[in-house]
Scaffold this motif. Structure first.
Motif, PDB file in Angstrom:
ATOM      1  N   GLU A  21      -8.455  40.297   3.053  1.00  0.00           N
ATOM      2  CA  GLU A  21      -7.202  40.377   3.785  1.00  0.00           C
ATOM      3  C   GLU A  21      -7.475  40.479   5.279  1.00  0.00           C
ATOM      4  O   GLU A  21      -8.613  40.608   5.730  1.00  0.00           O
ATOM      5  N   LYS A  22      -6.405  40.431   6.070  1.00  0.00           N
ATOM      6  CA  LYS A  22      -6.505  40.508   7.533  1.00  0.00           C
ATOM      7  C   LYS A  22      -7.391  41.689   7.934  1.00  0.00           C
ATOM      8  O   LYS A  22      -7.134  42.836   7.562  1.00  0.00           O
ATOM      9  N   THR A  23      -8.445  41.393   8.670  1.00  0.00           N
ATOM     10  CA  THR A  23      -9.421  42.403   9.068  1.00  0.00           C
ATOM     11  C   THR A  23      -9.753  42.239  10.545  1.00  0.00           C
ATOM     12  O   THR A  23      -9.997  41.129  11.016  1.00  0.00           O
ATOM     13  N   LYS A  24      -9.771  43.357  11.269  1.00  0.00           N
ATOM     14  CA  LYS A  24     -10.099  43.300  12.695  1.00  0.00           C
ATOM     15  C   LYS A  24     -11.599  43.168  12.877  1.00  0.00           C
ATOM     16  O   LYS A  24     -12.389  43.852  12.211  1.00  0.00           O
ATOM     17  N   LEU A  25     -12.032  42.295  13.761  1.00  0.00           N
ATOM     18  CA  LEU A  25     -13.444  42.075  14.019  1.00  0.00           C
ATOM     19  C   LEU A  25     -13.994  43.165  14.937  1.00  0.00           C
ATOM     20  O   LEU A  25     -13.257  43.703  15.777  1.00  0.00           O
ATOM     21  N   PRO A  26     -15.285  43.489  14.834  1.00  0.00           N
ATOM     22  CA  PRO A  26     -15.886  44.424  15.793  1.00  0.00           C
ATOM     23  C   PRO A  26     -15.866  43.816  17.189  1.00  0.00           C
ATOM     24  O   PRO A  26     -16.056  42.607  17.354  1.00  0.00           O
ATOM     25  N   SER A  27     -15.636  44.655  18.192  1.00  0.00           N
ATOM     26  CA  SER A  27     -15.407  44.168  19.550  1.00  0.00           C
ATOM     27  C   SER A  27     -16.625  44.390  20.437  1.00  0.00           C
ATOM     28  O   SER A  27     -17.045  45.538  20.649  1.00  0.00           O
ATOM     29  N   GLY A  28     -17.149  43.302  20.969  1.00  0.00           N
ATOM     30  CA  GLY A  28     -18.198  43.433  21.966  1.00  0.00           C
ATOM     31  C   GLY A  28     -17.682  44.041  23.252  1.00  0.00           C
ATOM     32  O   GLY A  28     -18.413  44.716  23.975  1.00  0.00           O
ATOM     33  N   ALA A  29     -16.390  43.806  23.547  1.00  0.00           N
ATOM     34  CA  ALA A  29     -15.792  44.401  24.742  1.00  0.00           C
ATOM     35  C   ALA A  29     -15.784  45.922  24.640  1.00  0.00           C
ATOM     36  O   ALA A  29     -15.762  46.613  25.665  1.00  0.00           O
ATOM     37  N   ASN A  30     -15.789  46.443  23.418  1.00  0.00           N
ATOM     38  CA  ASN A  30     -15.850  47.892  23.204  1.00  0.00           C
ATOM     39  C   ASN A  30     -17.249  48.347  22.796  1.00  0.00           C
ATOM     40  O   ASN A  30     -17.414  49.411  22.196  1.00  0.00           O
ATOM     41  N   GLN A  31     -18.240  47.521  23.098  1.00  0.00           N
ATOM     42  CA  GLN A  31     -19.640  47.835  22.826  1.00  0.00           C
ATOM     43  C   GLN A  31     -19.937  47.978  21.341  1.00  0.00           C
ATOM     44  O   GLN A  31     -20.869  48.694  20.936  1.00  0.00           O
TER      45      GLN A  31
END
Length: 892
Positions: free
Chosen positions: A836-846
């Motif tokens: 299902e819809k899943t948020k990706l890990p953010s490089g902008a947030n390290q």
């Protein structure tokens, strides 16, 4: 109600019911899943296995799950190759039939034979297949195979089966007879309409609807079915009527439609009868449609309105006109739309009356309808409404005037444009412009010289749309004579638009240059601006020559025109003006125009030279600030170099710092040396610790920046790098699995081992995130991306194996990406959302890239192919860093 299995009678492999022997059956079916398109498949191109057809048949009799499939491949190849040769085909079919008759043949072997008989089967195998209909384990595959065999023998076998089959098997046989459009089946199918199982009754109704003979139609008309089967019966009657009508039997079709309409069924079912009747018996449908126009049910009324728009005949139009005043406002709107659809001008007067309705929606609908049914007699009313100001009625009237057709329309509009009040005439001018009425040009030229300013403006606006090249000189004269700023602006536009329709530049230039020689100082600025719109060397020279004029308005027009010049030839003039113009405003305008042209120069050396040339002009603080503000908008090494020259100038230190930092941020990846040089000078000259900190950060970023070709290199396929990653993945494969394929998204578009699955990109573009390699391995920064979905395919999968899908993803430059993962068959059918819809890990947030593993449902790759989709569920797009496939070492 009993569930009715959906079948298409042979257009797809059957779903075989589970049983104690289902594993063996599945194993027998799997090697033939690719036979959905027998001829032209890869099988036909394979080398034949090292055995004869007889040897293969002998081994097939005892074939079971997990055994060598060499005999199956030999038989498949023989079936494909003989499919188009009648004699050879019959021989192959007969020999395959011996397996069905053999008591010691395995269940899996018999199912496999059925698959092949779907390609080469003849009437000779029908008795064998008919016996298999009685076995629940083989009923579906036998029926599917019978579906594929043409001729009366197969149909007769299915008909005979109706008397002994029950449940899903009976429903399947009924469906098959319907799809075969088997006329002799009408009588037994009619008997089944009263079957105790509503599923059987529904299937019988649908089958009769597909057969659609006169007898089938009569049976459906006379039938009484259980409430659970009513929907299927209704749809069957509609399908039967459509088929009868398509074959020219309007009488039978009409009786069915009439019966449906006259029934006590819900409106949603009855409307099909009325619509069908309108197609096959329009005269019979007319009174029914008229009566239904006032029906309380919204669906019935809307359907009647729609049909009223296309039923033919003047009598129908007259009946609708008479009905119009009897309806409520909402009904009038619908009926006016229907009259518009008919396009019968006999309704024009009645429609025009509705333009005076107290209801705005009715007035709007009436005006809109006049575009289709109106004539010249309604033009005055439409002009009045169009001139009345804003609102939906006024806009509808303007549109209607633009669209209304007829040989007498334009002559009547020209009469109205020549005389009448100003509001009406200006409205007609706009209408003539929208209709591109070139015949109005003489009249509009005269109006452009009349005393009323709004009328003149409207005339010029219309001339911009309709005037031809032969009027260009007159328009230039009118521009010279224009008395007010509004007239000048409108006349200028008319001159430029009309001039654009002239094929040669000299034709555009000559009248303007002639007028410029004799024009008053008051008229010259407009002509100069027109020359700017024309452009070219000759126009530039003529504008340049006016710089010495005594009149300040003329000189102002020259500066402003040169400042907006689009060709680099004006740069020297602008540089000179920036150096010598008396007025500060003119120097600023010239500098801005010059810098704009410099920014558009593609050659870096030439661009830098232009910037160096303008540098000495910036003497006073105001000019320096202007130059720096303009440089700040140019992401260019030359601009950065010039901006850095002002660092240390106390008068503009702050502005120079702002410009240098802004340009450096834009260039830190593409030109690190230039950024480092400028930032070191900025750190040496600034007194602001915060600015120094920003400069130091940019200097460090530039020092650590990858070379300019890093992105290009990251997207170049590097087999050694991919093999190294595959080696690491292979060592940590799940227990009992091996690595079957790996893609480093971006550089790798396909991968797979010989005789194993092949992973490949189907939809998506390659990209590399600059700077991502400083946070994670380069393979995570190279991605495939798409605004909607990134799609891969795995081909050559073994349906006997179990698979897991592995991947990594990362949202390097945002914190907003979210995605789902969808798997489907190779053709994109039977989509299954496995994540299902899943948020990706953010490089902008390290955050670091993330790895996921998902099981692959076995039913999705029975044909050896799998569609893999990463769907964008947020912003800005979908991305995938890596993709791989684990394959089980053992069979299922």
């Amino acid at each position: 109600m009993t569930s009715r299995p959906q079948t298409d009678g042979g257009n797809r492999p059957p779903v075989v019911p589970a049983s104690a022997g289902s594993n063996r059956l599945r194993a027998a079916l799997l090697p033939t899943c690719l036979l959905a398109a027998f001829v032209g498949t890869a099988l036909a191109a394979e080398s034949p296995p090292d055995m004869t057809f007889d040897e293969a048949l002998q081994q097939l009799k005892v074939y079971d799950d997990g055994q060598d499939d060499k005999p199956l491949r030999a038989i498949e190849l023989q079936a494909v190759r003989q499919a188009t040769d009648a004699a050879a085909r019959a021989d192959v079919a007969a020999r395959l039939g011996t397996i069905l008759a053999a008591p010691d043949a395995t269940h899996a072997a018999k199912v496999f034979v059925c698959q092949q008989l779907a390609v080469v089967g003849t009437a000779g195998q029908v008795p064998l297949l008919a016996r298999m209909l009685d076995d629940p384990q083989t009923a579906e595959i036998a029926r599917w195979t019978l579906d594929a065999i043409p001729g009366e023998a197969a149909s007769a076998a299915l008909r005979r089966a109706l008397t002994r089959l029950t449940g899903p098997a009976l429903i399947g046989a009924v469906n098959s007879l319907g799809l075969r459009r088997d006329g002799p089946s009408v009588a037994p199918l009619t008997a089944l309409l009263a079957h105790a199982d509503p599923g059987v009754a529904a299937a019988a109704a649908e089958a009769l609807g597909k057969i659609a003979t006169v007898d089938a139609a009569a049976a459906l008309q006379a039938a009484t079915v259980a409430p659970q089967a009513a929907t299927y019966w209704h749809n069957a009657r509609l399908q039967c009527a459509e088929r009868r009508a398509a074959e020219g039997d309007m009488a039978t079709a009409g009786k069915i439609y009439e019966a449906i309409w006259a029934s006590d069924a819900p409106p949603a079912r009855r409307v099909g009868g009325l619509a069908g009747l309108a197609n096959v018996a329009p005269d019979q449908a007319v009174p029914l449609v008229l009566k239904t126009l006032a029906d309380d049910d919204a669906l019935l009324q809307a359907t009647a309105m729609q049909l009223a728009g296309r039923l033919p005949g003047g009598a129908m139009t007259q009946a609708l006109v008479e009905r119009l005043p009897q309806l409520e406002p909402a009904g009038q709107v619908l009926l006016l739309d229907a009259l518009a659809q008919r396009g019968d001008r006999a309704a024009a007067a009645a429609v025009a009356e509705r333009t005076a309705s107290e209801h705005e929606a009715v007035r709007t609908a009436a005006v809109t309808a006049l575009a289709r049914v109106g004539d010249a007699s309604q033009l005055k009313r439409l002009v009045e409404l169009a001139a009345a100001g804003g609102g939906p009625v006024s806009r509808a009237a303007q549109t209607a005037l633009a669209k209304i057709a007829g040989a007498d329309i334009e002559p009547e509009l020209l009469k109205m444009a020549a005389d009448g009040d100003v509001a009406a005439r200006t409205t007609v001018f706009r209408v003539l412009a929208s209709r591109r009425a070139s015949a109005a040009t003489p009249l509009l030229l005269r109006a452009a010289a009349e005393s009323d300013e709004p009328l003149r403006r409207a005339a010029f606006e219309a001339l911009a749309a309709v005037a031809g090249g032969d009027s260009y000189g007159q328009l230039v004269d009118l521009l010279v004579a224009a008395a007010t700023p509004g007239d000048v602006q409108a006349a200028e536009r008319a001159v430029l638009e009309t001039g654009s329709r002239l094929s040669a530049a000299p034709l555009r230039m000559a009248p303007v240059l002639a007028a410029l020689d004799t024009a008053s100082d008051q008229a010259k600025p407009a002509l100069i601006r027109v020359l700017g719109g024309i452009g070219g060397v000759e126009a530039l020279g003529a504008v340049r020559a006016q710089w010495g004029a005594a009149d300040t308005a003329v000189r102002d027009a020259v500066v402003r025109t040169l400042a907006g010049w689009t060709e680099p030839a004006a740069a020297p003039d602008l540089l000179k003006l920036a150096q010598t113009a008396d007025e500060a405003t003119h120097r600023v305008l010239a500098m801005r125009g010059y810098l704009r042209l410099a920014g558009e120069i593609q050659d870096a050396a030439a661009r830098l030279q232009m910037l160096e040339d303008i540098r000495p002009v910036a003497i006073d603080p105001q000019a320096k600030r202007l130059l720096l503000a303009t440089l700040a908008e140019a992401a260019d090494p030359g601009a950065l170099q010039v901006a850095a020259e002002f660092l240390g100038d106390d008068a503009v230190q702050t502005e120079a710092e702002v410009a240098a930092l802004k340009i450096a941020r834009a260039l830190v990846r593409s030109d690190p040396p230039s950024v480092r040089a400028a930032m070191r000078k900025l750190m040496d000259t600034t007194r602001d610790e915060q600015v120094a900190g920003h400069a130091a950060a940019l200097d460090e970023e530039a020092m650590n920046a990858p070379p300019p070709d890093a992105a290009e290199k990251a997207l170049q396929q590097d087999r050694a790098r991919s093999d190294a990653i595959k080696g690491v993945l292979a060592k940590r494969a799940p227990r009992g699995y091996r690595l079957a394929g790996y893609l480093d998204c971006g550089p790798d578009r396909a991968d797979g081992a010989k005789d194993g699955p092949l992973l490949r990109l189907v939809g998506g573009a390659a990209y590399f995130w600059p700077g991502s390699e400083q946070q994670a391995d380069v393979r995570f920064g190279s991605v495939f991306y798409d605004g909607g979905r990134v799609i891969f395919e795995a081909a050559g999968m073994d349906p006997r194996k179990v698979y897991q899908l592995g991947f990594t993803w990362w949202d390097f430059d945002h914190a907003t990406r979210a995605q789902s993962v969808i798997l489907a068959t190779g053709k994109g059918e039977n989509e299954t959302r496995v994540l299902e819809k899943t948020k990706l890990p953010s490089g902008a947030n390290q955050q670091s890239p993330e790895e996921k593993t998902l099981p692959v449902p076995a039913e999705l790759y029975c044909d050896g192919r799998l569609r893999i989709t990463f769907r964008n569920e947020a912003q800005p797009n979908a991305v995938v860093s890596e993709l791989w496939l684990w394959e089980s070492e053992a069979d299922r």
